[in-house]
Motif scaffolding. Structure first.
Motif, PDB file in Angstrom:
ATOM      1  N   PRO A 135       0.131   5.871   4.247  1.00  0.00           N
ATOM      2  CA  PRO A 135       1.048   5.903   5.398  1.00  0.00           C
ATOM      3  C   PRO A 135       0.634   4.912   6.480  1.00  0.00           C
ATOM      4  N   SER A 136       1.606   4.248   7.059  1.00  0.00           N
ATOM      5  CA  SER A 136       1.342   3.261   8.103  1.00  0.00           C
ATOM      6  C   SER A 136       2.077   3.658   9.371  1.00  0.00           C
ATOM      7  N   LEU A 158       8.593   1.624  -5.132  1.00  0.00           N
ATOM      8  CA  LEU A 158       8.589   3.067  -5.409  1.00  0.00           C
ATOM      9  C   LEU A 158       9.398   3.420  -6.645  1.00  0.00           C
ATOM     10  N   SER A 194       0.824  -1.197   0.000  1.00  0.00           N
ATOM     11  CA  SER A 194       0.000   0.000   0.000  1.00  0.00           C
ATOM     12  C   SER A 194       0.859   1.249   0.000  1.00  0.00           C
ATOM     13  N   SER A 195       0.329   2.318  -0.602  1.00  0.00           N
ATOM     14  CA  SER A 195       1.003   3.615  -0.549  1.00  0.00           C
ATOM     15  C   SER A 195       0.467   4.482   0.575  1.00  0.00           C
ATOM     16  N   THR A 221       9.459  -1.951  -0.326  1.00  0.00           N
ATOM     17  CA  THR A 221       8.828  -0.657  -0.579  1.00  0.00           C
ATOM     18  C   THR A 221       9.695   0.189  -1.507  1.00  0.00           C
ATOM     19  N   ARG A 252       6.767   9.279   3.705  1.00  0.00           N
ATOM     20  CA  ARG A 252       5.306   9.293   3.604  1.00  0.00           C
ATOM     21  C   ARG A 252       4.717   7.900   3.803  1.00  0.00           C
ATOM     22  N   ARG A 253       5.428   6.864   3.321  1.00  0.00           N
ATOM     23  CA  ARG A 253       4.899   5.504   3.468  1.00  0.00           C
ATOM     24  C   ARG A 253       5.114   4.964   4.880  1.00  0.00           C
ATOM     25  N   TRP A 254       6.321   5.188   5.443  1.00  0.00           N
ATOM     26  CA  TRP A 254       6.654   4.681   6.772  1.00  0.00           C
ATOM     27  C   TRP A 254       7.143   5.847   7.636  1.00  0.00           C
TER      28      TRP A 254
END
Length: 417
Positions: A207-208, A224, A204-205, A220, A248-250
């Motif tokens: 944020p987590s 990307l 998923s894109s 990831t 932004r993702r992590w």
């Protein structure tokens, strides 16, 4: 008068190695925050306790990959208990000795709390290890409520049936395939585009707030590079762009949490991808010719003397500091920012880091956020932008002392080959 906050009557003891299945496995996939949140909810629903008096996690915290938990440990008030092996030599029994040391320390600490803090009435043992059964029975003998906690994933060390039976309550934290399952190797992802499409789509894109494993963080990066063409420059990974995408993702982790000193080393060593590295001295054909009318060392000294006085660092440290700053997303006061960058760049002399930061502050590379927070300005999105800003300021300084020099001459004076 009743305590409005609630009595701290819960003690939590976490056997980290049991949760990730030994140091031969991927140590970075334990959902620590989720475990603690579910423990809190379970205790509340059972109405047996109020707040945690102590939360301790036992592991070899110096082991590669364990740094991924540092932020969760701090955010959740966990006390990390470091376990040294009795024998530093590598052997087949090395993990066993370390495991026994962790178990013994956990048992000693739990019994110490039971005796020295009699108001602590709920003991939570986060482990599936059957060796803790005697501890559970002793705590129950002392009148304590014992809750056992394990993970649903079988690779997380498993749960002893006897332990599950003897505890007063057992909580199983559900772990989906997204947490402890291995991610397809990067090499396979690069070699077989067809095989990687499902894996890339599954990432998923959004944020987590959880902590990914090293394999997931690597996957990831690979995704990307495929979904964001601007993350590549001349076929290599652009550190400034990739750093922003990863944040932004992590948002809760960086490459340093996986024991890599720089983003470049993470991209090249862990992801097996080329890293774009600008060579400032050779960035343009006009940079190499030496000026005929200006002696570079003399020009550098004259530029440094122009008010406000500054000192130029070497190009290597300046480039590393700029790379680190492009990955900095939290506004910090100057001293805190200096400490943060210094901690990340342990191989760069502290004096060079200070010179680089002061230079960038002087040339307007930072923008103020809030009362005293600093962050890179929007005009500095990459290392090249920062170097260009420094050279532009140097040319301005030269004009104030009536020195007519080109950007190439300034570059040669400040950053000689």
């Amino acid at each position: 008068m009743d305590d409005p906050v609630g009595r701290r009557d819960i003690a939590v003891f976490i056997d980290m190695e049991n949760l990730f299945g030994g140091y031969g496995a991927d140590v970075s996939g334990v959902p620590l925050s989720r475990i603690l949140n579910e423990i809190h909810a379970e205790v509340k629903s059972l109405e047996v306790g109020s707040l945690a008096a102590t939360t301790r996690a036992y592991a070899n915290w110096g082991f590669k990959g364990m740094t991924t938990y540092h932020r969760e440990v701090l955010e959740n008030g966990v006390e990390p208990v470091h376990i040294f092996s009795n024998d530093g030599r590598a052997s087949a029994n090395h993990d066993g000795r370390r495991k026994n040391a962790a178990d013994i320390q956990l048992v000693v600490d739990a019994l110490t709390v039971a005796v020295e803090a009699p108001w602590v009435k709920v003991f939570v043992i986060v482990s599936g290890d059957g060796d803790f059964v005697p501890l559970v029975r002793r705590l129950q003998y002392l009148g304590k409520v014992v809750i056992g906690v394990g993970l649903s994933d079988g690779r997380a060390g498993g749960v002893s049936k006897l332990l599950r039976t003897v505890v007063d309550h057992f909580l199983e934290v559900r772990v989906g395939e997204d947490l402890l399952s291995p991610v397809p190797p990067v090499a396979r992802a690069k070699a077989d585009a067809t095989a990687t499409k499902p894996a890339a789509a599954a990432l998923s894109s959004v944020p987590s707030d959880r902590i990914p494993s090293l394999k997931e963080y690597v996957a990831t990066v690979v995704q990307l590079t495929k979904s964001h063409p601007n993350a590549l420059k001349s076929g290599a990974v652009d550190g400034a762009v990739m750093g922003g995408l990863l944040r932004r993702r992590w948002p809760r982790v960086t490459y340093s949490d996986f024991d890599y000193r720089t983003l470049g080393s993470f991209i090249e060593d862990a992801c097996k991808l080329p890293m774009f590295r600008p060579n400032v001295a050779n960035a343009s054909p006009t940079a190499t010719p030496q000026p005929t009318t200006v002696t570079p060392p003399s020009l550098r000294a004259e530029l440094e003397a122009v008010p406000p006085r500054i000192s130029y660092p070497e190009i290597g440290p300046l480039t590393k500091v700029l790379t680190e700053l492009t990955l900095q997303f939290e506004p910090l006061p100057f001293d805190d920012l200096s400490d943060r960058v210094g901690g990340e760049l342990s191989d760069v002399p502290a004096e060079q880091i200070r010179l680089a930061l002061r230079l960038l502050l002087s040339v307007g590379a930072f923008s103020e956020v809030g009362m005293d927070g600093l962050n890179l300005s929007g005009d500095v999105a990459s290392v090249e932008d920062g170097i260009s800003l420094v050279l532009d300021d140097a040319q301005r300084r030269a004009r104030t002392i009536d020195r007519s020099v080109t950007k190439a001459e300034v570059e040669a004076a400040l950053f000689p080959e």
